[in-house]
Structures are given as C-alpha cells and as structure tokens.
Motif scaffolding. Structure first.
Motif, PDB file in Angstrom:
ATOM      1  N   VAL A  24       0.592  -1.437   0.158  1.00  0.00           N
ATOM      2  CA  VAL A  24       0.147  -0.541   0.178  1.00  0.00           C
ATOM      3  C   VAL A  24       1.329   1.526  -0.011  1.00  0.00           C
ATOM      4  CG1 VAL A  24      -1.911   1.126   1.065  1.00  0.00           C
ATOM      5  CG2 VAL A  24      -1.839  -0.784   1.178  1.00  0.00           C
ATOM      6  N   VAL A  25       0.576   1.937  -0.327  1.00  0.00           N
ATOM      7  CA  VAL A  25       1.324   3.766  -1.332  1.00  0.00           C
ATOM      8  C   VAL A  25       0.121   4.222  -0.380  1.00  0.00           C
ATOM      9  CG1 VAL A  25       1.500   5.536  -2.586  1.00  0.00           C
ATOM     10  CG2 VAL A  25       2.770   2.735  -2.833  1.00  0.00           C
ATOM     11  N   TYR A  26       1.169   5.408   1.094  1.00  0.00           N
ATOM     12  CA  TYR A  26       0.127   6.523   1.585  1.00  0.00           C
ATOM     13  C   TYR A  26       1.187   7.954   0.581  1.00  0.00           C
ATOM     14  CZ  TYR A  26      -2.229   6.784   5.762  1.00  0.00           C
ATOM     15  OH  TYR A  26      -2.991   6.428   6.818  1.00  0.00           O
ATOM     16  N   LEU A  27       0.154   8.368  -0.358  1.00  0.00           N
ATOM     17  CA  LEU A  27       0.286   9.756  -0.581  1.00  0.00           C
ATOM     18  C   LEU A  27       0.535  10.692   0.304  1.00  0.00           C
ATOM     19  CD1 LEU A  27      -1.215   9.302  -4.173  1.00  0.00           C
ATOM     20  CD2 LEU A  27       1.337   8.656  -3.227  1.00  0.00           C
ATOM     21  N   LYS A  28       1.254  11.017   0.389  1.00  0.00           N
ATOM     22  CA  LYS A  28       1.372  12.645   1.134  1.00  0.00           C
ATOM     23  C   LYS A  28       2.099  14.055   0.528  1.00  0.00           C
ATOM     24  CE  LYS A  28       2.119  10.185   5.711  1.00  0.00           C
ATOM     25  NZ  LYS A  28       2.732   9.458   6.979  1.00  0.00           N
ATOM     26  N   HIS A  29       1.287  14.584   0.505  1.00  0.00           N
ATOM     27  CA  HIS A  29       1.824  16.146   0.026  1.00  0.00           C
ATOM     28  C   HIS A  29       0.589  17.052   0.783  1.00  0.00           C
ATOM     29  CE1 HIS A  29       2.297  19.064  -3.590  1.00  0.00           C
ATOM     30  NE2 HIS A  29       2.962  17.811  -4.025  1.00  0.00           N
ATOM     31  N   PRO A  30       1.741  18.334  -0.022  1.00  0.00           N
ATOM     32  CA  PRO A  30       0.945  19.703   0.939  1.00  0.00           C
ATOM     33  C   PRO A  30      -0.988  20.047   0.350  1.00  0.00           C
ATOM     34  CG  PRO A  30       2.994  20.639   1.312  1.00  0.00           C
ATOM     35  CD  PRO A  30       3.159  18.920  -0.133  1.00  0.00           C
ATOM     36  N   VAL A  31      -0.422  19.732  -1.164  1.00  0.00           N
ATOM     37  CA  VAL A  31      -2.154  19.572  -1.631  1.00  0.00           C
ATOM     38  C   VAL A  31      -3.226  19.080  -1.231  1.00  0.00           C
ATOM     39  CG1 VAL A  31      -1.125  21.132  -3.686  1.00  0.00           C
ATOM     40  CG2 VAL A  31      -1.554  18.897  -3.493  1.00  0.00           C
ATOM     41  N   ILE A  32      -2.522  17.856  -1.011  1.00  0.00           N
ATOM     42  CA  ILE A  32      -3.381  16.144  -0.297  1.00  0.00           C
ATOM     43  C   ILE A  32      -3.654  16.492   1.147  1.00  0.00           C
ATOM     44  CG2 ILE A  32      -3.404  13.820   0.389  1.00  0.00           C
ATOM     45  CD1 ILE A  32      -1.379  13.336  -2.255  1.00  0.00           C
ATOM     46  N   LYS A  33      -2.911  17.445   1.619  1.00  0.00           N
ATOM     47  CA  LYS A  33      -2.865  17.586   3.175  1.00  0.00           C
ATOM     48  C   LYS A  33      -4.135  18.588   3.248  1.00  0.00           C
ATOM     49  CE  LYS A  33      -2.928  17.545   7.862  1.00  0.00           C
ATOM     50  NZ  LYS A  33      -3.492  19.166   8.285  1.00  0.00           N
ATOM     51  N   THR A  34      -4.359  19.739   2.428  1.00  0.00           N
ATOM     52  CA  THR A  34      -5.037  20.737   2.400  1.00  0.00           C
ATOM     53  C   THR A  34      -6.328  20.154   1.746  1.00  0.00           C
ATOM     54  OG1 THR A  34      -3.494  22.156   1.935  1.00  0.00           O
ATOM     55  CG2 THR A  34      -5.453  22.758   1.957  1.00  0.00           C
ATOM     56  N   LEU A  35      -6.724  18.832   0.892  1.00  0.00           N
ATOM     57  CA  LEU A  35      -7.828  18.588   0.342  1.00  0.00           C
ATOM     58  C   LEU A  35      -8.483  17.830   1.532  1.00  0.00           C
ATOM     59  CD1 LEU A  35      -9.715  17.358  -1.564  1.00  0.00           C
ATOM     60  CD2 LEU A  35      -8.489  15.638  -2.224  1.00  0.00           C
ATOM     61  N   LEU A  36      -7.884  16.897   2.111  1.00  0.00           N
ATOM     62  CA  LEU A  36      -8.625  16.129   2.974  1.00  0.00           C
ATOM     63  C   LEU A  36      -8.929  17.018   4.591  1.00  0.00           C
ATOM     64  CD1 LEU A  36      -4.809  13.130   3.796  1.00  0.00           C
ATOM     65  CD2 LEU A  36      -7.671  12.625   3.472  1.00  0.00           C
ATOM     66  N   ASP A  37      -8.698  18.238   4.987  1.00  0.00           N
ATOM     67  CA  ASP A  37      -8.563  19.030   6.012  1.00  0.00           C
ATOM     68  C   ASP A  37     -10.297  19.787   5.364  1.00  0.00           C
ATOM     69  OD1 ASP A  37      -6.546  18.480   7.399  1.00  0.00           O
ATOM     70  OD2 ASP A  37      -5.339  20.710   6.388  1.00  0.00           O
ATOM     71  N   THR A  38     -10.097  20.237   4.066  1.00  0.00           N
ATOM     72  CA  THR A  38     -11.779  20.465   2.856  1.00  0.00           C
ATOM     73  C   THR A  38     -12.322  19.317   3.241  1.00  0.00           C
ATOM     74  OG1 THR A  38     -10.149  22.526   2.302  1.00  0.00           O
ATOM     75  CG2 THR A  38     -12.697  21.702   1.272  1.00  0.00           C
ATOM     76  N   ILE A  39     -12.175  18.575   3.128  1.00  0.00           N
ATOM     77  CA  ILE A  39     -12.909  17.081   3.304  1.00  0.00           C
ATOM     78  C   ILE A  39     -13.799  17.761   4.852  1.00  0.00           C
ATOM     79  CG2 ILE A  39     -13.970  15.368   3.106  1.00  0.00           C
ATOM     80  CD1 ILE A  39     -11.803  15.165   0.297  1.00  0.00           C
ATOM     81  N   TRP A  40     -12.620  17.505   5.673  1.00  0.00           N
ATOM     82  CA  TRP A  40     -13.279  17.169   7.097  1.00  0.00           C
ATOM     83  C   TRP A  40     -14.013  18.180   7.619  1.00  0.00           C
ATOM     84  CZ3 TRP A  40     -14.156  14.006  10.943  1.00  0.00           C
ATOM     85  CH2 TRP A  40     -13.625  13.992  11.560  1.00  0.00           C
ATOM     86  N   THR A  41     -13.434  19.595   7.237  1.00  0.00           N
ATOM     87  CA  THR A  41     -14.077  20.454   7.925  1.00  0.00           C
ATOM     88  C   THR A  41     -15.610  20.847   7.201  1.00  0.00           C
ATOM     89  OG1 THR A  41     -12.196  21.338   8.229  1.00  0.00           O
ATOM     90  CG2 THR A  41     -14.182  23.240   7.807  1.00  0.00           C
ATOM     91  N   ASN A  42     -15.842  20.203   5.926  1.00  0.00           N
ATOM     92  CA  ASN A  42     -17.277  20.397   5.264  1.00  0.00           C
ATOM     93  C   ASN A  42     -18.004  18.512   5.282  1.00  0.00           C
ATOM     94  OD1 ASN A  42     -17.247  22.566   3.586  1.00  0.00           O
ATOM     95  ND2 ASN A  42     -14.759  22.435   3.304  1.00  0.00           N
ATOM     96  N   ARG A  43     -17.422  18.440   6.013  1.00  0.00           N
ATOM     97  CA  ARG A  43     -18.179  16.410   6.219  1.00  0.00           C
ATOM     98  C   ARG A  43     -19.910  16.114   5.574  1.00  0.00           C
ATOM     99  NH1 ARG A  43     -15.233  17.758  10.630  1.00  0.00           N
ATOM    100  NH2 ARG A  43     -16.296  17.603  12.705  1.00  0.00           N
ATOM    101  N   SER A  44     -20.247  17.548   5.825  1.00  0.00           N
ATOM    102  CA  SER A  44     -21.693  17.449   6.123  1.00  0.00           C
ATOM    103  C   SER A  44     -21.958  17.429   4.067  1.00  0.00           C
ATOM    104  CB  SER A  44     -22.860  18.355   5.865  1.00  0.00           C
ATOM    105  OG  SER A  44     -22.347  19.739   5.486  1.00  0.00           O
ATOM    106  N   ILE A  45     -20.880  17.514   3.066  1.00  0.00           N
ATOM    107  CA  ILE A  45     -20.724  17.065   1.729  1.00  0.00           C
ATOM    108  C   ILE A  45     -20.974  15.800   1.448  1.00  0.00           C
ATOM    109  CG2 ILE A  45     -19.840  17.730  -0.008  1.00  0.00           C
ATOM    110  CD1 ILE A  45     -19.044  20.898   0.209  1.00  0.00           C
ATOM    111  N   ARG A  46     -22.156  15.533   0.519  1.00  0.00           N
ATOM    112  CA  ARG A  46     -22.321  13.889   0.611  1.00  0.00           C
ATOM    113  C   ARG A  46     -21.374  12.949  -0.520  1.00  0.00           C
ATOM    114  NH1 ARG A  46     -25.379  11.379   5.780  1.00  0.00           N
ATOM    115  NH2 ARG A  46     -24.968  12.218   6.909  1.00  0.00           N
TER     116      ARG A  46
END
Length: 1216
Positions: free
Chosen positions: A566-588
C-alpha cells in the motif's frame, strides 16, 4: 457581549481539554475581569429588567474555572505521588518507559501551571513540593543500589535487586532529569563497585593456579555477574576471555581441558564453556559424547521411517560419503603449520568448486540426472570437510592426545541420510527419474536441522540454483545465516543463498525487479504520463525453497496470508484536500467536493491520476459516515487497534483510520504533528497470496520437527497443492526419548475454583523433587492473572516470567536460569517453539529433569508437540503434563461443554479432546481452501500488474490501480447488512470461515447483481462480533467499518480470536449495536445473526455484569444493562429483519424466536462439515441479494429470480 462571554467559555473548555496552559491563562484572565459583572447579572431576580439582560447562565464563571483547574492540579499531584517501582515496571521494560514518560508529562505540566497561572489561581500550586518528593524517592532507590553493591558477596536476590534499582534509576534520569539527584554519579559508583568485585574475583582466579576447584569457583562467580547484570555483560565477558587467555598461556592447553571438567559440574560453568571461545572446544566434545548414536549407521537405518525407502541404497551412498569425507579430512589435517593448513583449505575449496562444475547437470532447469545423483555423496563430503576444517581451532590445540577427534565439528549419520532423501536418493521408485520430487524430512529438536539446510543450500548453489531458506523466526534466520556465512563465502555462493521468514522471502521475490510501493509512489507524485521500460533481466538460475518447520508454513499467517503493498501519498495539496473534506463533512457527493478549490489544486497537481483521486474521495465520503463504528483506541499519540492479545500500532483500516485521526485531533487526543504524519491518500497496489508463492519455485523441500503431527487436511494440502508426496522420519541420534508422559493419566480438567490451586500444587511437587518447571499459558493475560493470584503469592518473588514484553536481555537470562533446580518459569505459548532450555545440571537430570506443564489445550497438535519438546530434549530425562480449565474447553467441545465433559473424563479424555480438535481443524482447512481459491485470482492479476509496471504498459497499470482502488458507491442508496457473530471460545470454525469466504460473498453477489442489471456495488456489510461479560469493554463487542469490498472485512477478521464464553452469550450487546446503527441517517437494511448459544436472560445479564461490577460497566459505552428482547422490539418496530443461523441445538429455540419476531429466516448451519464454509457463503450471499433487490424496489418475482440465479450458478445441489 453575550457572544463574547460564550466564545470565552468555549475557548476555556477547549483549553481545559488539552490542558493548554497559555490559553487557560488568557481565558481565565478574561473571566476574572468580568467576574463581578457576571455575578451581578446571574443574581438578578425576575422582573422587568431581566428581559433586557443577556442570558449568561451557560457561561463558565471564573470561580468554576478555578475549581476545574484545581481539580486538574490535584489529579496531576496524585499521579506524581506514587511509588517509583512496581512489579510491572520491574518485569516489563515498556511499562517502565511508559511510567516514567507519564511522570515527565505530569511534572512538566504541573510546573507549567505553577509558572503561568499564579496570578489567576487563589492558592500556590507548589510544584516544587511534588518535584522534591520525586527526588527523595529517587535518592532512596540510589541508596538501595549502593547498599546492594557494597555487600562483600552478591547472591541471586541481590542481583535481582541491583537490576531493579539500576534500571529504574536509568529510566528516571532519562525521562525526568531533576536537579540534585546525582543519578549519573550513583550509577557510575555502582558500576565501579561491581567491577571492583569482578576484578578481585578475576585476580583470585589467576592466583588459584592449579587449584582447579578454586579456579572454577571464581570463574563461575564472575560469569554470574555477567549473566545477571546484562548492562555490563560485554565488558565482564571480555574480562573472562582475557583471564582464560592468560591462564592458558601460563599453564598450557591441558589446563583448560582440566578446568572444563570442573566447570561442567555446575549450570553456570557449563555456560562458561559454551559461550567463551577458549572453552567451546570442550563444549563441542561434551555434545559429541552425548550424541551416542551419531555414527551408528545401522541404528539410524533400522529405525528410519518414510515413503519408498531403499535402505540398501542409503547404506551404499553413506559409505561412499564417509570414505571420501574421511580421506579428505585426514589429508587436510596432516599439517600442524597454520600457513600450510590455510593453503590446504584454499586448495580444497577450489577443488570443491571445480568438482561441482564438473558434475553439475547441463540444464538451466532443475533436473538432476542419475549421473549427478551418483556424485552427490562425494560433493557433500567436500562441503562438509570444508565446514569441519573451518572449525578446527580446538582440535589443533589438542593434537596428539587420544581423544582429539572429539574436538572436530562433524556431520552425524542422520544429517547425511536426511540430505540424501531430500535430494532424491534412497527411494525405491526413483531409479530412472531425472527430476527431483518435493519432499519433507522430520528431524527432532536439537538434532541439527540448520546444518542440513546449509549443506543442501551449498549443493544447490554450487550447481547454479538460487536457494531461499525459509524459517518462522527472523532471529533464527539471522543466526543460521551468520553461523554458515564463512562456508557460503568460501564457496563464493553467498549471493545465491537467502535466509528469512517466509513472508519476507516472498516480498523480496516479488520486488526483485522493482519495489512496487516506491515505483507507484514515484509515478503518481511526479505525475508521470509514461513509464520507463525496465531492462529485462531474465532469471537464468532456477530457485528452490527450503522450509524450516512446515506446520508454521501452513499457518494462517503464511498459507492463509496475503502481501498487500500500500502506498500512502503525502503532499501539501493532499493534506489541504483532506482538511477541506473534514471541515465540510456534511457534503456527501463527489461533485460537491470537486467544486472546491482544494480539489482543483490537487487535480491540477496530479492531472494524470485524477481518476484515483476521485475514487479515493468516494471512499473518504463513505468512511465519514461510518468511521466511528470501527473500534479503535488512542495510545501514544497514535490510532491503534486491538488485535488478539496485543495492540497494533501500525495498522491502517482505510479512511476510517484517517478520519479517526482527524476526529481525535479535534477532541485534543491526537497532536497536530501526529495528524500530519499519519494522513494521506491510500493507494492499494495489489494482493499477493503467500499460498501461491511456492509455485514460483522449481523445487520445495525442507526439515521439520512436526511432520507426523500434521492434520490430515494439512497433509492433503501439501500433496494436492504443492505436490509434496514423499516424507522421511529420522530417528534421534540421542537415543530413545526419556520423557515421562501418558495421555491417559497426565491430562486433567478442573473447575475455576481449583485451577490455580492445581497449578500451584504441580509447581510445589516438582520443586520439592529438586526439579525445575516450565508452565505454559495461552496468553499473557492468563499468565499475569496466575502470577498475581493469591495461590502464587508466597513464592512470587522467585518466579520468572517470559513473555514477548519482557526485554530480550532479560528473556535470555531467564531462559538460561530456567533449567536449574527449584526454578519456576511462567511462559506464554510463543516460547513453546524454538526456545532451547538446555539442562546441564546432573543433579536435576538425575531427579527427573525439566518438567513442562501446559495449562491450555492447543488448537493444533503441532503446537502441543513443540511445547512438549521444551523438556526431555536430546535424550535427557523430563516429563510433561496438562492441567486444563473446564470452561476454556468451550472452543473444542462447544457451548454445551459443561454437559459434555463428564461424559469423557478419565482415560478417554485426551483422545476425545484430540478427536474434536481434529474435526475443527479440518473444518478450518476446508474454509481456508475457499479463501485460497478466491485469492488466487487476485494474486495472478497483481503479478500481471507488476509485469505492466516493468514493461512500461501505463494503460494496464492505470486500469489495475483503478480496479484495486474503486471507491464506494455514494450515488446509489446502499443496502446495508450487519453480520453479527458469536466470537466466544467455541466459534473458531465460524470465524475462520467468515474470514476466508467474505471476499467470495462480495464477488458472487456483485456477479449476480450485474447479470440481473442491478448496481453491483450498492451494498455494504459490517461485521460485529460479540462475546460475554467476562470479556472487557474492548472485547465484548468489536466492530468493523462499513465495507463495500470484502478485503476490508477480511483484514478486520484477521484481528479477531475466539475467546471467552459463558453459557448463554451477550447477544443483547450485538443487537444494541444494530439498533444504534439503525439510528444513523444511513440506517441498516437487515441483521444476520450466527452463533451456537442463546441470548442471556435478564437475570443472567445482571449476574454476569457483576463479574466486573456495575461500577466498571458504568464507565464504558455499555453503561446501562439491556436485554435482547428490548433491542429486538426496536428493530422489529423499524421493520428490520434478523436472519438467524444456529450452529447447535442449544441455540435453536432462541434463534427461531428472534427470526420469527422480525420476519427473518432461521436455519441450522453445520459449520464443521466439509461444506460448512460454502454453506455460510450461500446463507449470507443469498440474504444480501434478496435484500438488495427488495431495497431496489424490485417485484417479488424478480427478487426470487435473483436468488434462484445465485443458487443455479453456485449451489451444487440446486435443482430449481
């Protein structure tokens, strides 16, 4: 103003939760400033002005804040007001490190509060007082340490105390480093005092001269320092080597021989001989003498067993080998000059390589013609002579004395015969055969398996074959590779021989052309649109697999295991995307996320791989709704999972784990640095089945101690799947086994009130008889319960514990001490294999030797055989017995064990238990076959993916990665099934079957739905396992994430072990979980319940919860007791059906009632039948299909047609 106060209250609560002192100071200053105003507002009576005043009742007042912080201060002081040493911190290094690490956090936090909150707290914190108390306690330990080392002589108790004091002081200094303690000075002084004693005893040894008794006594004393004070062992052992060297120079080689005769009368003296180079020759001589049958060809052949034996041929070939070996050895031992010996050895090595080149078959495939087989005895003689000559240092020192040959390291008859059989020699039907046939040889514990493996590896490597030597233990693999490294190096074949655990060898084999993880990571992070073509490296040399311990090779970890890079992809733009999805977790919806700038940035950066990004987002959205269902813990700033008896720290369960990090970071339990380090996009790069890997080898062979104890199903797998058709069973070169054990009389079952008493009684009997005892427990938890029991308390301090949590140094010490008179050692089952408890004490052996007590019934006969073999090894005396707890036998006798046991007690007890065990094991093997077949397809697809990676086929690479990482269906409403399973002791067959068949369930369901034009991915499943109230909170209910792929559920089931059980089981806990899932917005469609015992009655719930007490349960998520009928009604009211499948008549009535009440299906499931795994697959898959079609709004005839299509396609007995 109201908003200002409420915001301050919120900030206060957040700061208090994280104990962020700077933030606390800020908010408490604000609250202090407005305290009088708030008091005035709160004190106002109802009236006309009240309506004009803001409502501040929910605002936290300064007084309340002070009260809360004061409680935290009190809690910190309580944590610091503890004893610095305990049984746990003394026994377990990890516990000691955790303890002092926590002390550091507590004192640091208290000092920070003291420094920063003085102006907002009414009374001083006085952190200095807590610090001073710790210093006083540390100084006391320091004094105890120096008092111990000041004694003129140290006994075993003193050594134990020294280690305890020293290790605690070191840990204290490492973590706390408080002023005025002078710990470093104290430990340096203690070390100096120890070495003063060591130096003094070494001088007495030197001055003893030819008083061998005195010399041996002093050497034993110095060695006892090295063994018991492992922190100084290297230096002390060097001092011993130096003292021996000087004595040899002064008195000659014979002095060393005579000294050895005195040393071998004590346990420690024996270890001096085996561990110090100047005395190792004497140890070899002694071991050679012990192998009474090592040169007796007739004895070995007379007792040799196996398939197709041609004993005459074996005798002829051995004599050819022996003549060549003796001639070569004699000619190379003639010279006494070291330079001449070296030249002679180099010439022999060159001749060996030339001989191998001359006789090697002229083929790139592994085909051994008869001409080569005829030359194997001579080639083997060359190899073994080199091995012998590389180890002649002790022989050279004793040249000319009558018994000098006893100091040579030589192969024994059984090793040579084993090698012949492995290489196809000594079979009646092999005369005209050119090819090898896969076969295995049984060789007993301590009989030289590693020598056999190394010699075979040499033969194959010399004729152009690569060799993988597979062992169950990484440390043993390393040991063997190092032991024969000089032999492999001399023959220039080391690069063609690889040692390692089976899974490690397989991973190396898969990655030999490229590292899958690194290639995929590089490809995506660099946004490549094309792949370079790897240079073709056609493998010229065939490969062979040599297996050490075949029963481990057939275990779940290997034969049932998979390698999933398994590859864990880590990058600043990926972290920003994850932060955004978590903050807007009502979007489904995927489109909702795609509309965000964070997505656009990520998609732009990875423009060639946006399809993987989209699939990952689907899984992320699905996991956001379900991640809290998955049972995890927060430990050491990590998300961890309970796996059997241990905690797994580096496990990732998809995006459930990612969102758990975000969730606990929000709650203040995970730091921002840990969040940053542990989140990313997950890319699955295949699933390689270990069971398929042996097929990549041209030849499979090996040695094992447990060939005869393999179950019928295991033998069938070896024959059918791997074509291992021939077996050989070698007799022991140590003569007949001297173990005292009779299965009719030495296996006892007792109830819980007698269990610990019976074990203690066994200990006392063998200690009084001047023997030693090893007591094996099923788990660390059970071992520790006995260790802390009142039954053991009177001798507790002298009892040794060996578990995986005990440091390696201490384990080594305890293993050395285990076979000494009167020693009691408690061990977990792990150490029942591969751990050598060497008994050199002649008095102990004369009294009957080492006694082994097993306190649980092994699931596999091979494990029992290995544990039995820890005593009476190499022809020594010894004994074995089992004392079993009645309720622990639920796994083998079923939920009705209490009524079954009285029927079999007595001389038939063991045979009855073994018969039942065999039936369960056969069932699990049948289940495994279903899973292996399923994983074969994934394995082949994954290998094709690797080929595509190496050949630059980017289209195939993308297609595979998309299939492997297909996200959840979030567009179509999912049919959701909870599979609720009993996981108590009797359910091993069910749990095994569920694990092995879940991927098949998903594949078959998807296949039928596609064929019927229905969405094939619009269903989800969750596994929930329940036990009973004798299991702790983390074990009474364990729940997987909601999964749209079978692989996630299989990974979850890998962590589940059958345990516990208490008559009727806690089905109410499982139904409670189902109700809670039905209360979520996604709800559930149905429940499938499988078990072998009915639900607890209301009375049983109350009685069983009292086992841990209501006070315990009130601090868990099972705060209030419930009853299955209560939860059943809630599901019934929601029209959620429960389909029940009972494994025994005991559960039938209750399961029928549960199904009837909810309009579900109820049937019997014979999980232990040969068709048990298939039956489970049919039952579950049919109900998924039925409910899926109903939820899709299909008419009854369509629903029926979907199920009938499944039966027609997959159920063999289906007639329409």
């Amino acid at each position: 103003m109201q908003e200002y106060f409420e915001e301050n209250s919120k900030n206060y609560k957040d700061a208090l939760k994280e104990m962020a002192v700077d933030n606390l100071h800020t908010v408490m200053n604000i609250s202090k400033k407005w305290e009088k105003l708030l008091d005035t507002v709160n004190s106002m009576k109802d009236g006309a002005t009240k309506s004009l005043i803001p409502d501040v009742r929910d605002v936290v007042t300064h007084t309340a804040m002070v009260s809360d912080v004061s409680k935290e201060i009190k809690s910190l002081k309580t944590q610091l007001d503890v004893q610095l040493m305990s049984d746990e911190t003394t026994t377990f290094e990890t516990k000691r490190e955790e303890f002092f690490g926590q002390l550091k956090k507590s004192i640091s936090k208290l000092k920070e509060i003291d420094a920063k909150l003085q102006d907002v707290l009414p009374t001083p914190v006085n952190a200095k007082e807590s610090e001073e108390n710790l210093i006083v306690k540390a100084k006391k330990i320091g004094k105890q340490l120096l008092d111990t080392t000041s004694k003129p002589e140290l006994n075993q108790v003193d050594f134990n105390h020294f280690r305890k004091y020293y290790e605690h002081l070191i840990a204290f200094d490492k973590h706390l480093s408080l002023p005025n303690v002078e710990i470093q000075s104290t430990v340096d002084t203690s070390k100096a005092q120890v070495f003063e004693k060591v130096t003094s005893f070494c001088k007495e040894f030197a001055n003893a001269g030819k008083d061998l008794g005195k010399a041996a006594e002093m050497l034993v004393i110095v060695k006892s320092f090295a063994e018991n004070l492992s922190m100084f062992d290297s230096q002390i052992n060097t001092d011993i080597d130096e003292a021996l060297k000087k004595s040899k120079e002064k008195h000659g080689a014979k002095y060393i021989t005579d000294l050895s005769m005195r040393l071998q009368t004590t346990d420690i003296g024996q270890r001096v001989m085996s561990e110090h180079s100047l005395l190792k020759g004497e140890d070899w001589r002694k071991r050679n003498a012990k192998m009474q049958k090592q040169d007796d060809l007739d004895y070995i052949l007379e007792r040799l067993e196996g398939d197709d034996l041609d004993k005459d041929m074996l005798k002829r070939r051995f004599r050819t080998f022996k003549k060549k070996y003796d001639d070569l050895l004699l000619s190379n031992l003639l010279s006494c000059d070291q330079a001449t010996q070296k030249d002679s050895l180099n010439t022999l090595i060159s001749n060996t390589i030339c001989f191998a080149d001359k006789v090697a078959p002229n083929s790139t495939s592994l085909s051994l013609n008869q001409t080569f087989k005829d030359k194997i005895p001579e080639l083997l003689a060359y190899i073994f002579v080199i091995w012998t000559l590389q180890n002649t240092e002790y022989y050279n020192e004793r040249r000319g004395i009558e018994s000098s040959e006893a100091y040579l390291l030589k192969p024994h008859v059984a090793q040579v015969i084993s090698i012949f059989r492995i290489l196809g020699i000594g079979y009646q039907t092999s005369g005209s055969s050119k090819n090898l046939f896969n076969n295995l040889v049984q060789v007993g514990t301590g009989e030289g398996k590693s020598v056999i493996m190394a010699a075979i590896a040499c033969i194959f490597a010399l004729i152009g074959v690569d060799v993988n030597c597979s062992c169950y233990s990484d440390s043993l693999s390393t040991r063997d590779k190092e032991a024969f490294g000089s032999l492999f190096g001399a023959l220039r074949i080391q690069e063609h021989i690889e040692y390692g655990t089976f899974n490690k060898l397989c991973e190396n084999l898969l990655n030999e052309h490229c590292d899958v993880r690194e290639k995929v990571r590089d490809m995506i992070l660099k946004n490549k649109s094309a792949l370079e073509i790897m240079a073709k490296t056609k493998r010229i040399r065939p490969k062979v697999l040599l297996i050490d311990e075949v029963d481990v090779f057939l275990s779940d970890e290997y034969y049932g295991g998979i390698y999933t890079p398994v590859v864990y992809l880590k990058h600043p733009v990926i972290k920003t995307l994850l932060d955004t999805i978590w903050t807007n977790r009502s979007i489904r919806t995927l489109n909702g996320i795609k509309a965000m700038p964070a997505y656009a940035a990520c998609a732009s950066h990875f423009s060639n791989w946006t399809f993987l990004l989209d699939e990952a987002i689907k899984d992320m959205i699905a996991s956001l709704q379900s991640f809290q269902s998955s049972t995890y813990l927060v430990q050491n700033d990590r998300i961890v999972y309970v796996e059997g008896e241990s905690i797994a720290e580096n496990v990732v369960r998809g995006y459930d784990t990612i969102w758990a990090y975000y969730h606990e970071n929000k709650n203040g339990k995970i730091s921002s640095s840990s969040l940053e380090a542990n989140v990313g996009i997950i890319v699955n790069c295949g699933a390689f089945s270990y069971a398929e890997m042996p097929h990549d080898f041209a030849y499979i062979t090996g040695v094992t101690g447990t060939l005869k104890t393999l179950a019928t199903a295991e033998k069938e797998i070896l024959g059918r799947v791997y074509e291992v058709k021939k077996s050989t069973y070698m007799p022991s070169v140590f003569g007949e086994c001297q173990r005292s054990y009779n299965s009719e009389n030495d296996v006892h079952v007792v109830n819980e009130s007698e269990y610990f008493m019976k074990i203690r009684g066994e200990i006392d009997v063998f200690c009084r008889a001047k023997r030693a005892i090893l007591v094996f427990f099923q788990s660390e938890d059970k071992l520790m319960k006995f260790y802390h029991s009142s039954e053991l308390s009177s001798i507790k301090e002298s009892v040794q514990i060996i578990t995986e949590k005990v440091s390696v140094k201490n384990r080594e010490l305890y293993i050395k001490h285990a076979a000494t008179i009167g020693k009691v050692t408690l061990l977990t089952r792990t150490f029942g294999r591969g751990t050598d408890f060497i008994c050199n004490n002649q008095q102990l052996l004369a009294s009957g030797g080492l006694h082994v007590l097993q306190t649980f019934f092994s699931e596999e006969l091979s494990e029992e055989y290995q544990i039995t073999g820890r005593g009476a090894r190499q022809g020594d005396s010894g004994s074995y017995r089992m004392i079993l707890l009645d309720k622990d036998l639920e796994w083998v006798l079923g939920a009705s064990y209490a009524t079954e046991l009285p029927k079999i007690l007595g001389s038939t007890l063991y045979d009855s238990l073994h018969k039942a065990r065999s039936a369960i094991f056969e069932s699990k093997c049948n289940s495994k076959g279903v899973g292996i077949e399923q994983r074969k397809k994934d394995h082949n697809a994954s290998k094709d993916f690797m080929t595509a990676l190496n050949t630059g086929n980017i289209t195939a690479v993308k297609e595979f990665l998309k299939n492997q990482n297909t996200g959840a269906n979030i567009a179509t409403a999912s049919s959701r099934t909870v599979l609720l399973m009993d996981a108590t002791g009797s359910m091993s067959s069910l749990l095994s079957a569920a694990k092995e068949t879940v991927c098949t369930m998903f594949d078959r369901a998807a296949d039928i739905l596609s064929e019927k034009g229905l969405p094939s991915d619009a269903f989800q499943m969750q596994f929930a396992i329940y036990r009973n109230y004798n299991s702790e909170e983390s074990k009474i209910l364990q729940v997987s994430a909601w999964c749209t792929k079978g692989s996630g559920l299989r990974a979850f089931m890998n962590t589940i072990d059958p345990e516990g059980g208490w008559g009727s089981e806690a089905i109410e806990v499982g139904l409670l979980h189902a109700v809670q899932e039905s209360d979520t917005p996604e709800s559930i469609s149905q429940v499938i319940l499988i078990g072998d015992a009915p639900a607890n009655s209301q009375t049983e719930v109350s009685q069983k919860r009292a086992n841990f007490s209501e006070a315990y349960w009130k601090n868990t998520k099972f705060t209030a007791p419930t009853h299955y009928e209560t939860e059943l009604k809630k599901l019934k009211d929601k029209k959620i059906p429960i389909h029940t499948f009972y494994l025994t008549p005991y559960a039938k009535s209750n399961f029928e009632e549960i199904a009837k009440q909810t309009v579900g299906r109820c049937e019997a499931l014979n999980i232990q039948s040969p068709q048990g795994a298939e039956s489970l697959t049919h039952f579950v898959t049919e109900e998924i299909l039925r409910k899926m079609a109903l939820d899709a709004g299909k008419a009854p005839d369509i629903v029926k047609a979907v199920v009938e299509l499944y039966r027609k396609k997959y159920v063999k007995a289906f007639t329409g």
